[in-house]
Design a protein around this motif. Sequence first.
Motif, PDB file in Angstrom:
ATOM      1  N   TYR A   1      47.141  45.623  51.433  1.00 23.39           N
ATOM      2  CA  TYR A   1      46.587  45.413  49.809  1.00 23.39           C
ATOM      3  C   TYR A   1      46.764  44.070  50.100  1.00 23.39           C
ATOM      4  O   TYR A   1      45.137  43.846  49.353  1.00 23.39           O
ATOM      5  CB  TYR A   1      48.202  45.809  49.266  1.00 23.39           C
ATOM      6  CG  TYR A   1      48.425  45.660  47.315  1.00 23.39           C
ATOM      7  CD1 TYR A   1      47.839  46.510  46.918  1.00 23.39           C
ATOM      8  CD2 TYR A   1      49.030  44.166  47.286  1.00 23.39           C
ATOM      9  CE1 TYR A   1      47.725  45.989  45.503  1.00 23.39           C
ATOM     10  CE2 TYR A   1      48.878  43.899  45.852  1.00 23.39           C
ATOM     11  CZ  TYR A   1      48.155  44.640  44.881  1.00 23.39           C
ATOM     12  OH  TYR A   1      47.828  44.637  43.930  1.00 23.39           O
ATOM     13  N   TYR A   2      47.088  42.900  49.932  1.00 25.94           N
ATOM     14  CA  TYR A   2      46.245  41.239  49.676  1.00 25.94           C
ATOM     15  C   TYR A   2      45.015  41.110  50.054  1.00 25.94           C
ATOM     16  O   TYR A   2      44.727  40.029  49.932  1.00 25.94           O
ATOM     17  CB  TYR A   2      47.082  40.547  50.009  1.00 25.94           C
ATOM     18  CG  TYR A   2      48.628  40.574  48.903  1.00 25.94           C
ATOM     19  CD1 TYR A   2      48.623  40.235  47.616  1.00 25.94           C
ATOM     20  CD2 TYR A   2      50.432  40.994  49.908  1.00 25.94           C
ATOM     21  CE1 TYR A   2      49.375  40.694  46.523  1.00 25.94           C
ATOM     22  CE2 TYR A   2      51.242  40.200  48.757  1.00 25.94           C
ATOM     23  CZ  TYR A   2      50.921  40.871  47.791  1.00 25.94           C
ATOM     24  OH  TYR A   2      51.865  40.529  46.627  1.00 25.94           O
ATOM     25  N   THR A   3      44.919  42.421  51.495  1.00 27.97           N
ATOM     26  CA  THR A   3      43.261  41.593  52.428  1.00 27.97           C
ATOM     27  C   THR A   3      42.035  41.505  50.982  1.00 27.97           C
ATOM     28  O   THR A   3      41.833  42.726  50.178  1.00 27.97           O
ATOM     29  CB  THR A   3      43.228  42.202  52.855  1.00 27.97           C
ATOM     30  OG1 THR A   3      43.621  42.735  54.046  1.00 27.97           O
ATOM     31  CG2 THR A   3      41.443  42.075  53.814  1.00 27.97           C
ATOM     32  N   ASP A   4      41.168  40.684  50.936  1.00 24.90           N
ATOM     33  CA  ASP A   4      40.154  40.577  50.647  1.00 24.90           C
ATOM     34  C   ASP A   4      39.207  41.183  51.477  1.00 24.90           C
ATOM     35  O   ASP A   4      38.509  39.825  51.953  1.00 24.90           O
ATOM     36  CB  ASP A   4      39.780  38.944  49.754  1.00 24.90           C
ATOM     37  CG  ASP A   4      38.434  38.356  49.539  1.00 24.90           C
ATOM     38  OD1 ASP A   4      37.894  39.518  48.834  1.00 24.90           O
ATOM     39  OD2 ASP A   4      38.506  37.847  48.410  1.00 24.90           O
TER      40      ASP A   4
ATOM     41  N   SER B   1      45.324  50.793  48.826  1.00 29.33           N
ATOM     42  CA  SER B   1      46.149  51.198  48.247  1.00 29.33           C
ATOM     43  C   SER B   1      46.163  50.064  47.344  1.00 29.33           C
ATOM     44  O   SER B   1      47.359  49.846  45.959  1.00 29.33           O
ATOM     45  CB  SER B   1      47.848  51.366  48.360  1.00 29.33           C
ATOM     46  OG  SER B   1      47.821  52.500  49.548  1.00 29.33           O
ATOM     47  N   LYS B   2      44.901  49.859  46.792  1.00 26.71           N
ATOM     48  CA  LYS B   2      44.959  48.653  45.746  1.00 26.71           C
ATOM     49  C   LYS B   2      45.200  48.848  44.070  1.00 26.71           C
ATOM     50  O   LYS B   2      45.379  47.821  43.499  1.00 26.71           O
ATOM     51  CB  LYS B   2      43.955  48.102  45.962  1.00 26.71           C
ATOM     52  CG  LYS B   2      43.710  46.913  47.575  1.00 26.71           C
ATOM     53  CD  LYS B   2      42.527  45.829  47.235  1.00 26.71           C
ATOM     54  CE  LYS B   2      42.016  45.104  48.245  1.00 26.71           C
ATOM     55  NZ  LYS B   2      42.780  44.901  48.428  1.00 26.71           N
ATOM     56  N   ASN B   3      45.023  50.394  43.457  1.00 25.09           N
ATOM     57  CA  ASN B   3      45.058  51.108  43.086  1.00 25.09           C
ATOM     58  C   ASN B   3      46.861  51.238  42.274  1.00 25.09           C
ATOM     59  O   ASN B   3      47.247  52.360  41.841  1.00 25.09           O
ATOM     60  CB  ASN B   3      44.205  52.280  42.028  1.00 25.09           C
ATOM     61  CG  ASN B   3      44.729  52.490  40.931  1.00 25.09           C
ATOM     62  OD1 ASN B   3      45.489  52.524  39.992  1.00 25.09           O
ATOM     63  ND2 ASN B   3      43.610  54.053  41.257  1.00 25.09           N
ATOM     64  N   VAL B   4      47.511  50.143  41.720  1.00 31.54           N
ATOM     65  CA  VAL B   4      48.538  50.219  42.325  1.00 31.54           C
ATOM     66  C   VAL B   4      49.429  50.715  40.541  1.00 31.54           C
ATOM     67  O   VAL B   4      50.470  51.311  40.342  1.00 31.54           O
ATOM     68  CB  VAL B   4      49.812  48.775  42.527  1.00 31.54           C
ATOM     69  CG1 VAL B   4      49.225  47.836  43.357  1.00 31.54           C
ATOM     70  CG2 VAL B   4      48.755  48.460  40.911  1.00 31.54           C
TER      71      VAL B   4
ATOM     72  N   LYS C   1      53.558  48.802  43.409  1.00 27.36           N
ATOM     73  CA  LYS C   1      53.631  48.387  41.698  1.00 27.36           C
ATOM     74  C   LYS C   1      54.805  47.380  41.814  1.00 27.36           C
ATOM     75  O   LYS C   1      54.731  46.501  40.852  1.00 27.36           O
ATOM     76  CB  LYS C   1      53.719  49.978  40.781  1.00 27.36           C
ATOM     77  CG  LYS C   1      53.669  48.849  39.455  1.00 27.36           C
ATOM     78  CD  LYS C   1      53.117  50.227  38.705  1.00 27.36           C
ATOM     79  CE  LYS C   1      52.923  49.996  37.190  1.00 27.36           C
ATOM     80  NZ  LYS C   1      52.970  50.417  36.271  1.00 27.36           N
TER      81      LYS C   1
ATOM     82  N   TYR D   1      45.414  48.677  51.798  1.00 29.59           N
ATOM     83  CA  TYR D   1      44.124  47.873  51.470  1.00 29.59           C
ATOM     84  C   TYR D   1      43.174  49.115  50.551  1.00 29.59           C
ATOM     85  O   TYR D   1      42.940  49.243  49.723  1.00 29.59           O
ATOM     86  CB  TYR D   1      43.345  47.658  53.166  1.00 29.59           C
ATOM     87  CG  TYR D   1      41.877  47.533  52.433  1.00 29.59           C
ATOM     88  CD1 TYR D   1      41.130  46.215  51.937  1.00 29.59           C
ATOM     89  CD2 TYR D   1      40.588  47.955  52.305  1.00 29.59           C
ATOM     90  CE1 TYR D   1      40.762  45.677  51.327  1.00 29.59           C
ATOM     91  CE2 TYR D   1      39.235  48.168  51.740  1.00 29.59           C
ATOM     92  CZ  TYR D   1      39.390  46.797  50.765  1.00 29.59           C
ATOM     93  OH  TYR D   1      37.719  46.041  51.267  1.00 29.59           O
TER      94      TYR D   1
ATOM     95  N   ARG E   1      53.606  52.891  48.907  1.00 35.56           N
ATOM     96  CA  ARG E   1      52.785  53.741  47.241  1.00 35.56           C
ATOM     97  C   ARG E   1      53.501  53.489  46.229  1.00 35.56           C
ATOM     98  O   ARG E   1      52.885  53.223  45.500  1.00 35.56           O
ATOM     99  CB  ARG E   1      51.968  54.543  48.302  1.00 35.56           C
ATOM    100  CG  ARG E   1      50.639  54.696  49.020  1.00 35.56           C
ATOM    101  CD  ARG E   1      49.736  55.597  48.388  1.00 35.56           C
ATOM    102  NE  ARG E   1      48.498  55.252  49.597  1.00 35.56           N
ATOM    103  CZ  ARG E   1      47.616  55.992  50.531  1.00 35.56           C
ATOM    104  NH1 ARG E   1      47.637  57.256  50.335  1.00 35.56           N
ATOM    105  NH2 ARG E   1      46.763  55.461  50.912  1.00 35.56           N
TER     106      ARG E   1
END
Length: 324
Positions: free
Chosen positions: A165-168, A60-63, A121, A58, A117
Amino acid sequence: MAITNKRHFIDNIKVVLIFLVVFGHLIERYIDTSDTLMAIYMFIYIFHMPLFIYISGYLSKNVNKSKKIFLKDLLIPYIFLNIIWYSLAYIYTGDVNLPIIYPGWTLWFLLSLFFWRSSLKYLIKVKYILPISFILGILIGLIPNGSILSFSRTIVFLPFFLLGYYTDIEKIKYIFDKVNIGICILGILIFIIVSFFIANKDILDYRFLYGSHSYKELGISIYIGIISRILLYISSILLSLFVSYIIPTSKTFFTHIGKSTMYIYVFHTYIILIIFYLIPSWNKSLLTNLIIIISPLLVTYILSCKFFEKTYNMVLNPICKLIK
């Protein structure tokens, strides 16, 4: 349950999880002599690392983050700390190991996190990567020697990283608003009862929960291994949701510790080894048992002090600059 502050909520979860990491590692030495400790250990391992990895995903959204940052924050510390670990192991046991290839005890997480990580990407460009990751996590149990470079664990726990990562967070809020706290508490109690049953009947090798051994190495058939991993994936997700629901969402007296989990993770093993030396076995006395149970709280709190953060940075930063 309303999530009043996202940052505080995440820090609170991290504090609970790092405490469970310390607690689990501390009782690990004694679980073979106590069904109760074995049950507690198995209960913890169903969800604490999957949820920790989920939180890491979560965050690590800045790929597009530079790979140099991952080298500095994860890979270089892994290599340096692994060399220290195996150097101490050699002094104590005389055994020689390759410190880069085989992660020492807890250090697998740094290496796996580096892989997750640095490859995220590219992974998210793969269509249906989330279901594919679950399939790979199940099939990796067919391959032996998965402990090399934490390969097996990296694959087994990848789905939780991707889920994070995909969690909103808004969708999580929606789910939490629809769930009753009584259901979550009941769910946790059911998992505790099941853990005690499994431990008492010796139904499952606790090492299965590590994700680092093949089905054959654990002495189970491919069919049983696949079914067990599917059930474990489902259990990890459900128990993580139940536990997350009862964790405070606003600032508490321990929230600040959430920013120190890296240093607690790195240093706690050395303190635990001292405790192992001082208390070699369980059930020596009520006092020693009490020390074993309470000490994780003290270890977690002490290692969250600024001194250990400064020590970590003082040692690692010059090494990173030297390599750069």
